[in-house]
Design a protein around this motif. Structure first.
Motif, PDB file in Angstrom:
ATOM      1  N   LYS A   1     -11.329   2.030   7.649  1.00 16.57           N
ATOM      2  CA  LYS A   1     -11.643   1.490   6.325  1.00 16.57           C
ATOM      3  C   LYS A   1     -12.421   2.497   5.492  1.00 16.57           C
ATOM      4  CE  LYS A   1     -13.571  -2.078   8.318  1.00 16.57           C
ATOM      5  NZ  LYS A   1     -14.307  -3.351   8.516  1.00 16.57           N
ATOM      6  N   LYS A   2     -12.291   2.357   4.170  1.00 17.82           N
ATOM      7  CA  LYS A   2     -13.049   3.209   3.256  1.00 17.82           C
ATOM      8  C   LYS A   2     -14.432   2.630   2.989  1.00 17.82           C
ATOM      9  CE  LYS A   2      -9.634   3.179   0.232  1.00 17.82           C
ATOM     10  NZ  LYS A   2      -8.811   3.433  -0.973  1.00 17.82           N
ATOM     11  N   THR A   3     -14.525   1.289   3.016  1.00 23.70           N
ATOM     12  CA  THR A   3     -15.803   0.603   2.815  1.00 23.70           C
ATOM     13  C   THR A   3     -15.937  -0.453   3.904  1.00 23.70           C
ATOM     14  OG1 THR A   3     -14.935  -1.171   1.406  1.00 23.70           O
ATOM     15  CG2 THR A   3     -15.525   0.909   0.331  1.00 23.70           C
TER      16      THR A   3
ATOM     17  N   ASP B   1     -10.172  -3.046   2.758  1.00 24.51           N
ATOM     18  CA  ASP B   1     -10.194  -1.753   2.090  1.00 24.51           C
ATOM     19  C   ASP B   1      -9.821  -0.642   3.069  1.00 24.51           C
ATOM     20  OD1 ASP B   1     -10.469   0.010   0.033  1.00 24.51           O
ATOM     21  OD2 ASP B   1     -12.658   0.094   0.094  1.00 24.51           O
TER      22      ASP B   1
ATOM     23  N   HIS C   1       0.836  -1.200   0.000  1.00 21.12           N
ATOM     24  CA  HIS C   1       0.000   0.000   0.000  1.00 21.12           C
ATOM     25  C   HIS C   1       0.875   1.257   0.000  1.00 21.12           C
ATOM     26  CE1 HIS C   1      -3.811  -2.018   0.665  1.00 21.12           C
ATOM     27  NE2 HIS C   1      -3.298  -2.697   1.669  1.00 21.12           N
TER      28      HIS C   1
ATOM     29  N   GLU D   1     -15.544  -3.544   3.502  1.00 24.09           N
ATOM     30  CA  GLU D   1     -14.633  -4.656   3.245  1.00 24.09           C
ATOM     31  C   GLU D   1     -13.439  -4.579   4.195  1.00 24.09           C
ATOM     32  OE1 GLU D   1     -15.427  -7.001   1.334  1.00 24.09           O
ATOM     33  OE2 GLU D   1     -17.085  -6.088   0.236  1.00 24.09           O
TER      34      GLU D   1
END
Length: 388
Positions: free
Chosen positions: A148-150, A155, A119, A152
């Motif tokens: 997290k962005k979502t 993510d 990343h 998941e």
């Protein structure tokens, strides 16, 4: 691979097994006064994992050695008192704070790579995270702006990537958890000054880590030493001559081995623990070593499709008399400890199984034990009688 010196000592496979048990705190009188903190220092690393059956694995490790030690003292030994930190050793592990300087080699290597698991992250976000921790004190990733962005799990937000990068580099440290979330703090603030200021060379780090692994294992092959803190073969080869470990030959072992000289000075004798072991316990986390020493081929099946499991979701080996004599896949239903699947070497191991199940039930606050599937049903009458 470097040339191996001729062994100065020859020992039997049984002696090697007992050396390993004593080194891991499973043979001899446990030091209850030192408690879970003493266990952590003895082992040098306790693996973390999210799976919780009877308890999380990091709780099961001191329990296996000390018996029904309170769960709160276990947590206090690990987190919140400046006595331990989290980092990548065998895997994600709790490590004694005294080992902070020894992982400088890994922090330097991470910094040289410049990324965390592939990343990328901007220097601006990295600086913002460090500045926020400096201004506000210890924070979880949520407190820093979100993990997290979502929804998941993989993510990660830029903030989460940045703080994990700072953790890998050593600018940030985790010395406690809150609701199983990592609490990040500046290393310069959380690590005691006399340790934070130490800057051993890579060679010094590796020599001391190989020595520590050798002491924690009792007797070990090169592969065993590599596995304990996940070192490379060349690193172990370079560190061995100055580690203080001595070459030994173990009857029946095909590979050369090394031992802690202090361990060889006295015969490994004493009280054996009868207990269930976490699959992530350092006595058995290395499958080839477990098979070599104990003759048991054991693997964690939690990530194996249910229809392909042989011994169960979280099968815990049963240690008794210094040997692995069976497996139990446990669960909890209210006040009942459930052994969903049990396999034993034979009828002689039934009393040990009953003892281990009863102690585990008491430790997690269960008043009853129920055995569902028993591979050898002929053993059930005796087992249920002992469980009473």
């Amino acid at each position: 691979m470097a040339a191996t010196p001729a062994p100065t000592v020859r020992i039997s496979a049984d002696h090697a097994r007992r050396l390993a048990l004593r080194a891991q705190g499973l043979l001899g009188q446990p030091d209850r006064r030192a408690g879970a903190r003493g266990v952590l220092r003895l082992l040098g690393a306790v693996q973390l994992d999210t799976i919780s059956v009877l308890a999380r694995s990091h709780e099961l490790v001191p329990y296996a050695r000390l018996g029904a030690v309170g769960r709160r003292p276990v947590e206090e030994a690990y987190w919140g008192h400046g006595t331990a930190f989290e980092f990548w050793s065998h895997a994600a592990c709790i490590l004694p704070i005294e080992e902070w300087p020894l992982f400088a080699f890994r922090r330097r290597a991470n910094r040289a790579k410049g990324r965390v698991w592939g990343h990328p992250v901007s220097e601006q976000v990295y600086a913002q995270v460090v500045d926020q921790l400096r201004a506000e004190g210890p924070l979880t990733s949520t407190g820093l702006g979100g993990a997290k962005k979502t929804a998941e799990w993989w993510d990660w937000s830029d903030t989460k990537i940045a703080v994990e990068r700072a953790l890998a580099f050593g600018d940030v440290v985790v010395t406690r958890r809150r609701g199983w979330k990592r609490v990040y703090d500046l290393a310069e603030r959380a690590v005691p000054g006399e340790l934070f200021e130490q800057d051993p060379s890579d060679a010094e780090c590796l020599e001391r880590l190989v020595a520590q692994a050798g002491a924690a294992l009792g007797v070990a092959t090169r592969a065993d030493l590599m596995d304990y803190h996940r070192l490379k073969g060349a690193q172990v080869d370079a560190a061995l001559p100055a580690s203080g470990l001595v070459p030994v030959a173990v009857e029946g072992w095909s590979a050369p081995a090394w031992a802690d000289p202090a361990a060889l000075e006295s015969e490994p004798r004493g009280r054996h623990r009868t207990t269930l072991l976490s699959p992530f316990d350092s006595l058995i986390w290395d499958r080839p070593r477990t098979e070599r020493i104990f003759g048991m081929s054991h693997r964690l099946e939690a990530y194996t499709p249910k229809h392909k499991r042989v011994h169960g979701y979280f099968a815990m080996p049963l240690l008794a008399g210094g040997r692995l004599v069976g497996r139990v896949d446990p669960a909890r239903e209210g006040a009942t400890l459930v052994a969903r699947q049990v396999s034993l070497d034979g009828p002689r191991s039934v009393p040990a199984l009953a003892e281990a199940l009863r102690e585990a039930a008491t430790w997690v606050g269960c008043s009853d034990v129920r055995v569902e599937r028993l591979d050898d049903e002929a053993l059930r009458p005796e087992l249920e009688k002992l469980l009473g």
